[in-house]
Design an enzyme around this catalytic site. Structure first.
Site, mmCIF file in Angstrom:
data_model
loop_
_atom_site.group_PDB
_atom_site.id
_atom_site.type_symbol
_atom_site.label_atom_id
_atom_site.label_comp_id
_atom_site.label_asym_id
_atom_site.label_seq_id
_atom_site.Cartn_x
_atom_site.Cartn_y
_atom_site.Cartn_z
ATOM 1 N N SER A 1 -25.399 -120.504 41.150
ATOM 2 C CA SER A 1 -26.774 -120.279 40.716
ATOM 3 C C SER A 1 -27.701 -120.566 41.876
ATOM 4 C CB SER A 1 -27.108 -121.212 39.554
ATOM 5 O OG SER A 1 -28.513 -121.248 39.360
ATOM 6 N N TYR B 1 -26.383 -128.690 34.409
ATOM 7 C CA TYR B 1 -25.916 -127.342 34.746
ATOM 8 C C TYR B 1 -25.884 -127.145 36.264
ATOM 9 C CZ TYR B 1 -26.110 -122.258 35.290
ATOM 10 O OH TYR B 1 -25.870 -120.968 35.680
#
Lengths: 255, 482
Positions: free
Chosen positions: A148, A161
């Protein structure tokens, strides 16, 4: 047809980014293993669309955080497909990207981090280990892990996350260093906020506009935007690229 | 599965003949059954609405009607409500607009029909909204009361989701018995809204019908047109003229025809930072409802002399349109729509050969922007994300460039400093512009705005006055008179 006669495993491919990646490989002639955890109907639907796009497809249910389930999947791939050239670790632990209701650091229990490590690192660990024997037989093997852009730029601090995705980047670089001499490449694709996906549905307009305003290409990523760079890293065009993180976020992160 | 459209109080579904129409977009199909009433049914329905409006609606306080509308809006704003889900699922298939456009549009529109905004509607038109409930003292002396028509007929048009609610709500606020004729291109929201109102306040539900007839078909249409006291109609001038010709001369006719929106960008808005943000906002106005609504811009006049030249601004705008198309893909165009885009592009290409114009966007792109370097009068584009950007030395040239279209002017977006805003507002008002909006908000008029420059509620009512002299005279007849 960059992936004709090539077999590609995409984890978490029944929806969202995974589904787009699966279809893109199929459109290049690949045989795609559509891995999913629960939604058999959706996975079969994606498999059908892969076939319609010109590839082969096989939907296999397996919880990628389970060593046994992953081993069984590897066995099935070996028996039914007989080869594996590309692994795309896309599955991740369920996560709701909701900037308004995200937990702030004092409220994030260690168990939340563990859950994300399980979904990102442990799943990739099991899948890579289980698939290595098959990958080792391919002359052009490649692993692509979905990270990400939040790792480099935590626009919204999703602690658990993003930390897990950061660990995945480290995991991937180590693996790249070790597997390079065996001709297996390992890279990451790091998307920005991808829309529309179920996970990003709760991200409000204001946040989307904030990100768009700071993104040179002036929009959010679509699942299809992510697929192209994955194919590049997985295929012959990326033959001399390993250990890299390719950001796919319209220029929000430049690294 | 068939969705039944409309709201028909006093009529059983089994007794009505339904015309089934299929819609298809985004790879999905929907079948909608539209009520096709006989002339007798149409007349009976009008009588039902009229009588119930007289007996019930007219005797209610406006506050009760506001509460029912507020309740219906609240339910449709709730993204978990079954009807809201249905709306988000069906409207993209029926209208062709992408899901995100529908979802965002519904919320932004319904927000304006909550209680605080409805009170603002009322306050905008009535110094004392209590005059809708009874006689109130008038400033000039005496007393005054406002009454809506017994039977107000709305004839809706177009495919913009939920646009019908605007006039529907206005009619209810003035206690008009209401019959609304659905547009075939968006035949759902008005019926859903009426159903919710009926569920919240069944008495109001009896004073409200949502119907359909095939445009121009005599049987049903004639009955409705003959029964109505006031007709509010939307559509092109040809449609409106045909309708007007069929309406009895004593019936009030309130037409809302097509409009051409445009924008003005002053040089002070074109610095390195703000030009890009402005391009995005303008692109949003273009994309919202594919320029089908009356508010959207078709031409933007850009002043020379800013940090970003008009031609560069056109490029920013074109890129924003390209970027927005990922999130809001353009709906599939009908062959007619495709042809008008192609024809417009063709005309621009002719211009572009002479260096006077630059056309941005390829034929296969879901947008086209032309930059015209010479001051050019306002002209309609091919719609569906086709935009002309015109360089001008000064925005003061613009009123003259738009004036020939006076009858079609309504909304103009403007990005300029306050002094220029007010100076231009004066001259734009004098050529017929009735609303100056900010870029990005062209398609979202404020609650209580004056649609086409008119009074949304006041235009619907009749005032009854008690002269000061009558009041004084009455005193003479009082039992307590000395």
């Amino acid at each position: 047809m960059r992936f004709r006669d090539r077999a590609i495993l995409v984890t978490g491919a029944s929806r969202g980014i995974g589904a787009a990646i699966a279809k893109a490989f199929a459109a290049e002639g690949g045989t795609v293993i559509v891995n999913y955890r629960q939604d058999a109907e959706a996975a079969e639907g994606i498999a059908a669309r892969c076939r319609a796009a010109g590839g082969e497809a096989l939907a296999i249910a397996a919880d990628v955080t389970s060593e046994e389930a992953v081993a069984a999947m590897a066995e099935r791939i070996g028996e039914e497909v007989g080869r594996l050239d590309v692994v795309v670790n896309n599955a991740f632990a369920p996560y709701r990207f909701d900037p308004d209701r995200r937990a702030r650091f004092p409220d994030v229990p260690w168990s939340a981090y563990e859950r994300q490590f399980e979904g990102a690192v442990r799943a990739t660990y099991h899948v890579c280990r289980a698939m290595l024997p098959l990958l080792g037989r391919s002359s052009s093997a490649s692993i692509v892990n979905l990270a990400s852009d939040l790792v480099t730029r935590p626009s919204i601090p999703y602690h658990d996350y993003t930390t897990a995705k950061a660990a995945l980047v480290g995991f991937s670089r180590n693996l790249a260093a070790e597997l390079g001499p065996r001709g297996i490449r390992v890279n990451c694709v790091a998307p920005g906020l991808v829309s529309p996906t179920e996970a990003s549905a709760a991200t409000k307009e204001e946040v989307r506009e904030m990100l768009i305003a700071q993104t040179p290409l002036r929009r959010l990523a679509t699942p299809e935007d992510v697929a192209g760079p994955v194919l590049f890293l997985a295929g012959p065009d990326g033959a001399f690229v390993t250990g890299q993180v390719l950001h796919v976020d319209g220029g929000l992160v430049m690294a | 599965m068939t969705t039944f459209a409309g709201h028909l109080p006093g009529l059983d579904r089994e007794d009505v003949s339904w015309r089934r129409v299929s819609y298809e977009s985004w790879g999905e199909t929907a079948e909608i059954a539209l009520p096709d009433l006989t002339e007798a049914q149409a007349r009976a329905l009008c009588r039902h609405v009229r009588e119930n409006a007289r007996a019930r609606l007219k005797r209610m306080d406006v506050a009760r009607i506001v509460a029912a509308i507020d309740g219906a809006s609240e339910r449709l704003l709730d993204r978990t409500h079954p009807l809201r889900r249905e709306a988000e699922r069906m409207l993209p298939v029926v209208t062709g607009y992408d899901r995100e456009t529908v979802r965002l549009g519904l919320t932004s529109y319904l927000k304006t029909f909550q209680r605080p905004q409805l009170l603002r509607f009322l306050a905008e038109d009535f110094a004392d909204p209590g005059m809708l409930d009874g006689f109130r003292p008038a400033r000039k002396g005496g007393f005054v009361r406002a009454s809506g028509p017994d039977l107000l007929l709305h004839v809706w048009a177009g495919n913009v989701p939920a646009l019908s609610l605007w006039s529907l709500v206005c009619g209810l606020l003035v206690k008009a018995g209401t019959v609304g004729k659905l547009a075939s291109a968006e035949p759902l929201t008005a019926g859903w809204f009426a159903g919710l109102v009926a569920e919240i306040d069944p008495e109001i539900g009896e004073c409200l019908a949502i119907v359909w007839w095939k445009g121009g078909e005599e049987a049903g249409e004639a009955a409705f047109l003959a029964e109505a006291d006031t007709v509010m109609a939307y559509g092109g001038n040809a449609t409106l003229a045909a309708l007007r010709a069929k309406i009895p001369v004593t019936t009030r006719f309130l037409p809302h025809g097509h409009r051409i929106g445009f924008g003005l960008v002053a040089r002070e808005a074109l610095d390195s930072r703000r030009a890009m943000a402005l391009a995005r906002l303008a692109a949003k106005d273009v994309v919202r409802y594919e320029q089908q609504g009356c508010y959207s811009p078709q031409m933007i006049f850009v002043e020379r002399g800013g940090g970003v030249a008009p031609g560069e601004f056109a490029r920013y705008l074109a890129h924003e349109l390209a970027a927005l198309a990922h999130r809001h893909p353009r709906r599939t165009l009908s062959s007619g729509e495709g042809a008008s885009v192609a024809a417009w592009r063709g005309a621009q290409e002719m211009r572009a050969t002479g260096d006077a114009a630059v056309l941005l966007g390829a034929p296969e792109d879901p947008f086209s922007v032309v930059h015209l370097d010479a001051a050019t009068p306002l002209a309609p584009t091919g719609l569906n994300r086709t935009l002309a950007l015109v360089s001008v030395d000064s925005l003061d040239e613009v009123p003259a460039l738009v004036a020939p279209h006076r009858a079609f002017l309504q909304t103009a977006a403007i990005a300029a400093a306050p002094a220029a805003l007010f100076r231009l507002a004066e001259s734009l008002a004098s050529v017929g512009v009735s609303r100056l909006a900010a870029f990005g908000a062209m398609a979202s008029p404020e609650p209580g705005w004056h649609h086409d420059g008119r009074f949304s509620l006041l235009d619907l009512v009749t005032m009854t006055e008690i002269d000061q002299a009558a009041e004084a005279a009455a005193e003479g007849f009082a039992p307590y008179v000395d």
